[in-house]
Motif scaffolding. Sequence first.
Motif, PDB file in Angstrom:
ATOM      1  N   THR A  94      17.981  10.427 -12.424  1.00  0.00           N
ATOM      2  CA  THR A  94      18.249   9.164 -13.112  1.00  0.00           C
ATOM      3  C   THR A  94      18.850   9.407 -14.399  1.00  0.00           C
ATOM      4  OG1 THR A  94      16.713   7.993 -11.678  1.00  0.00           O
ATOM      5  CG2 THR A  94      17.457   6.964 -13.854  1.00  0.00           C
TER       6      THR A  94
ATOM      7  N   ASP B 191      22.266   5.341  -7.731  1.00  0.00           N
ATOM      8  CA  ASP B 191      21.003   5.947  -7.951  1.00  0.00           C
ATOM      9  C   ASP B 191      20.070   5.364  -6.794  1.00  0.00           C
ATOM     10  OD1 ASP B 191      18.766   7.357  -9.109  1.00  0.00           O
ATOM     11  OD2 ASP B 191      18.710   6.277 -10.784  1.00  0.00           O
ATOM     12  N   GLU B 192      19.775   6.037  -5.951  1.00  0.00           N
ATOM     13  CA  GLU B 192      18.513   5.800  -4.813  1.00  0.00           C
ATOM     14  C   GLU B 192      18.854   4.097  -4.368  1.00  0.00           C
ATOM     15  OE1 GLU B 192      15.093   7.386  -4.587  1.00  0.00           O
ATOM     16  OE2 GLU B 192      15.200   8.561  -6.335  1.00  0.00           O
TER      17      GLU B 192
HETATM   18 MG   LIG Z   1      15.186   8.134 -10.636  1.00  0.00          MG
END
Ligand SMILES: [Mg+2]
Lengths: 248, 318
Positions: free
Chosen positions: B49, B178-179
């Motif tokens: 992240t 991001d995910e």
């Molecule tokens: Mg993360």
Amino acid sequence: MTEPLLRLEELVVEFADPHRRVRAVDGVSLEIGAGDILGLVGESGSGKTTLAKTVLRLYRPHSGRILLQGRDITHLGEAALRPLRRHAQMVFQDPLSSFNPRHTIGRALAIPMRLHGVARPVPDVLADVGLPAGFADRYPHQLSGGQLQRAAIGRALSLSPALIVADEAVSKLDVSVRAQILNLLRRVHAERGVSLLFITHDLHVARFLCHRIGVMRAGRLLEIGPTAQVFASPAHEYTRTLLGTIVT
Amino acid sequence: MTAAGMSAALELRNLRVTLGTVQLVRGVDLDLAPGETLGVIGESGSGKTLTCLSLLRLLPRGMAAQADVLRLKGTDLGGLDEAAFRKLRGRGIAMIFQDPVGAFNPAKRIGWHMRAVLARAASDGAWQRRAAAALSDVGIAEPERVLRRYPHQLSGGMLQRALIAMVATLAPDVIIADEPTTNLDNIIEQQILALFRSLQQRLSSALVFITHDMRVAALVSDRLAVMYAGQIVETGPAEAVLHRPLHPYTQGLIATADALASGAAQLAEIPGQPPSVLDPPAGCAFRPRCASARAGCEAPQALRSPGEARQVRCLLYD
Ligand SMILES: [Mg+2]
Ligand SMILES: Nc1ncnc2c1ncn2[C@@H]1O[C@H](COP(=O)(O)OP(=O)(O)OP(=O)(O)O)[C@@H](O)[C@H]1O
Ligand SMILES: Nc1ncnc2c1ncn2[C@@H]1O[C@H](COP(=O)(O)OP(=O)(O)O)[C@@H](O)[C@H]1O
Ligand code: SF4
Ligand SMILES: [Mg+2]
């Protein structure tokens, strides 16, 4: 026929939301035998956690019956439930929030044992789940997620329960640690013969651990059967969709 | 890594993120060709992240990012002032978050958000029609009704679709996801992954797809980069990394995933746990967990290039 460890009959659980009644569990009947591992899968909001918490009588059902070791616990009050709690223990998704941050791990393990009159040394409980004795003096925030989940499993096991209910117990763990905890649960099951009600989003995990699988949707149990059978010939269209999401 | 230079969509060299004296990201390189998808795999805390947030200049207060090179389609981002960078955000480079809620203003309807994005995309015609079409493109049924909803009135999966629709409308050169499926259940996750694959067909954007799940990464990526403790420890073509992982850490992750998928009786385990950033092991960060550790591993490891388009941070490949 001997009485199964757990029997649910037409269980209904409702929540009163400000606008309407939510029927989170809608007429579920199932049995878990001694030593069984039952997996519960289903999409978010399908009622898995509600069902699990009702089994442990953390919620009171609207209707239906819960029989634990043949005894009807559907309407028991807290005082009557207390001595039974050691027979059915829960392991939660987020290990950090299931420990009191101000208690050492040693104390967190000792308190429930004292409450239920179990005399087992804390270091032995730690050793059962592969943790060094020195962890007894540590606080929860000083352990990693995987170590803390081991401690939570140790805490549940220390009371020699007949049933452990594990709600997404590995889904928050680091991927490289998840296999350790799954192997631990398998070992514990093999050594102690404890039954498991294992809730998971991950169908691979369900297949690894569970003897039988139940599929939930919108509060209902769509189908339940031996793991191999549910995977090989799902009875319900929805289960086929769910299994279709498995990537191999 | 693949073709860098003028044609690269994104080029990042030696990114470091620090919080005071703590090094959170320790020298990350990324290269993306136009239209390419790079899957970044790493577990919680490995720096995924923070790497993304650095690219968008969105790091939390107190953290500092430094890179030797950061270029978007040849433009040096390091040289841009805040006003010029703001123009790039969205159209040049855009991010899709794990939790889409934070990307929306809770007091404004979905329609308001779509309209703002469409204005930036210099579109013509009635915005409602275009907004509804964009939502419909990401598989939202009854898009006209959804435009009148507030963010909290949508499920996590629907909100993630709406955010993807907004990003797709801007058709940026680089999309960082991001995910994006980590908070979703199995079924919704597969739908969103299918949506990403259709976006890859429809847009010419390069995509950085971050996940902790090998199986998810395998589904969408051309190339993979594996992160551990703030560094990339392995990169290569997705197929090659999945079938012939080089780094002992990647090998461990894949052995576990394979054992699960094949229904093995016992899972291959990686012992121990990921290191703490506050106290990272000296030298190879994986050493305390590595079955192949030997003399020399206590020194910092550089990336080696043992094969076509492959890199690995491990001395076994000297
Ligand atoms: Mg993360
Ligand atoms: N305390 C509560 N008050 C009101 N409604 C609730 C409560 N707990 C759960 N619900 C509702 O009951 C339904 C079932 O929720 P439950 O948490 O059991 O789902 P779940 O299958 O465990 O989902 P997940 O996979 O997301 O954990 C949902 O509609 C949920 O919104
Ligand atoms: N706001 C923050 N303040 C302090 N440390 C942080 C913050 N955000 C992340 N970190 C730390 O930086 C490291 C990398 O974090 P992150 O990039 O979020 O990891 P990932 O996305 O791979 O899970 C972790 O050790 C994390 O604890
Ligand atoms: S450098 Fe050494 S410790 Fe690190 S992964 Fe390679 S063999 Fe293992
Ligand atoms: Mg739940």
